[in-house]
Design a protein around this motif. Structure first.
Motif, mmCIF file in Angstrom:
data_model
loop_
_atom_site.group_PDB
_atom_site.id
_atom_site.type_symbol
_atom_site.label_atom_id
_atom_site.label_comp_id
_atom_site.label_asym_id
_atom_site.label_seq_id
_atom_site.Cartn_x
_atom_site.Cartn_y
_atom_site.Cartn_z
ATOM 1 N N SER A 122 -14.967 -9.092 -51.472
ATOM 2 C CA SER A 122 -15.801 -8.870 -50.284
ATOM 3 C C SER A 122 -14.994 -9.079 -49.001
ATOM 4 N N ARG A 123 -14.104 -10.068 -49.009
ATOM 5 C CA ARG A 123 -13.273 -10.297 -47.816
ATOM 6 C C ARG A 123 -12.290 -9.147 -47.616
ATOM 7 N N ARG A 142 -20.846 -8.830 -49.600
ATOM 8 C CA ARG A 142 -20.771 -9.740 -50.747
ATOM 9 C C ARG A 142 -21.882 -9.446 -51.752
ATOM 10 N N THR A 143 -23.078 -9.094 -51.284
ATOM 11 C CA THR A 143 -24.141 -8.774 -52.233
ATOM 12 C C THR A 143 -23.762 -7.567 -53.087
ATOM 13 N N LEU A 151 -20.245 -9.370 -43.673
ATOM 14 C CA LEU A 151 -19.580 -9.873 -44.872
ATOM 15 C C LEU A 151 -20.602 -10.284 -45.926
ATOM 16 N N ALA A 152 -21.686 -10.895 -45.510
ATOM 17 C CA ALA A 152 -22.718 -11.325 -46.458
ATOM 18 C C ALA A 152 -23.327 -10.124 -47.177
ATOM 19 N N CYS A 202 -20.630 -6.617 -53.754
ATOM 20 C CA CYS A 202 -19.521 -7.037 -54.617
ATOM 21 C C CYS A 202 -20.030 -7.872 -55.786
ATOM 22 N N ASP A 203 -21.039 -8.685 -55.545
ATOM 23 C CA ASP A 203 -21.639 -9.468 -56.636
ATOM 24 C C ASP A 203 -22.272 -8.530 -57.668
ATOM 25 N N ALA A 229 -15.272 -11.719 -56.937
ATOM 26 C CA ALA A 229 -16.156 -10.931 -56.081
ATOM 27 C C ALA A 229 -16.092 -11.427 -54.643
ATOM 28 N N ALA A 230 -15.952 -12.731 -54.472
ATOM 29 C CA ALA A 230 -15.844 -13.298 -53.123
ATOM 30 C C ALA A 230 -14.578 -12.797 -52.433
ATOM 31 N N ARG A 231 -13.485 -12.769 -53.167
ATOM 32 C CA ARG A 231 -12.227 -12.264 -52.602
ATOM 33 C C ARG A 231 -12.332 -10.777 -52.286
#
Length: 234
Positions: free
Chosen positions: A164-165, A143-144, A139-140, A146-147, A160-162
């Protein structure tokens, strides 16, 4: 004693590494509960005493083998993703092409960490902890990407956090469907859904930008509510 030493010396690699390699291969193919210590020792080409020298229990060996797999799998997945394009959008969608190559391999048996978590009931078990850590690490990484996609598209960081999930759900969903169905195209189905998600995010961001611009314009043109000055000229 002499025979044990001779047997171990004929197989390359340390006894610990061979035990880890054998445990990972057997457990991934057949499951934790179906794989006994004797089978692991036999395939590793080590002496049984080596198992007790390096690991306090079968669960400790399994947890260590999964940690080893986590490192190798993540390195492979990250490298494959990075090769899929120069933009975050291409890399995000390219993740599913990476998975499809994996699904088509002869030794694909699903996600080792989801498989392991399914066999272990306790959330505090070391094996479950390793499995959870793998998903957190995946996930991390997602997330990078998605950011970076957010920076490219002007999307708000909290979205972006949503995203990534949601992406992790699509990745794990594709893996699960490919395992059960035996169809590598599950990756392409997930990729199609992922593309729809990105398009929806882009539309939502465009609408949000218009809304922000409209609100800013309205605020600028709105008459002031400040009461008129009561000062009189002298």
């Amino acid at each position: 004693m002499a025979n044990d030493t001779q047997t171990e010396s004929t197989v390359p690699g340390s006894a610990r590494e061979r035990l880890l390699e054998a445990a990972e291969a057997l457990i991934y193919a057949g499951g934790i509960h179906a794989t006994g210590v004797d089978a692991i020792v036999k395939q590793s080409g080590t002496a049984r005493k080596s198992f007790y020298t390096h690991f306090e229990s079968k669960d400790a060996l399994v947890a260590a083998a999964l940690e080893r797999r986590d490192e190798r799998w993540m390195n492979w997945f990250i490298a494959g993703t990075q090769q899929r394009g120069k933009t975050a959008r291409k890399r995000l969608l390219g993740m599913f092409d990476v998975l499809r190559e994996w699904f088509e391999s002869a030794d694909f048996h699903g996600c080792a960490f989801l498989n392991a978590a399914g066999e272990i009931a306790s959330a505090d078990d070391p094996i479950r902890i390793v499995a959870r850590g793998h998903k957190e690490r995946l996930l991390a990484f997602v997330r990078t990407q998605c950011d970076e996609f957010a920076a490219e598209s002007g999307m708000e960081g909290r979205r972006a956090a949503r995203l990534s999930r949601q992406w992790l759900v699509l990745l794990d969903g594709a893996i699960a469907v490919a395992l059960v169905s035996g169809e590598s195209d599950a990756a392409l189905d997930a990729q199609s859904m992922a593309r729809t998600v990105l398009e929806a995010e882009s539309v939502s961001e465009a609408d949000a930008s218009i809304s922000r611009a409209t609100n800013a314009s309205s605020s600028k043109n709105k008459p002031s509510k400040r009461p008129p000055s009561r000062r009189t000229a002298t």
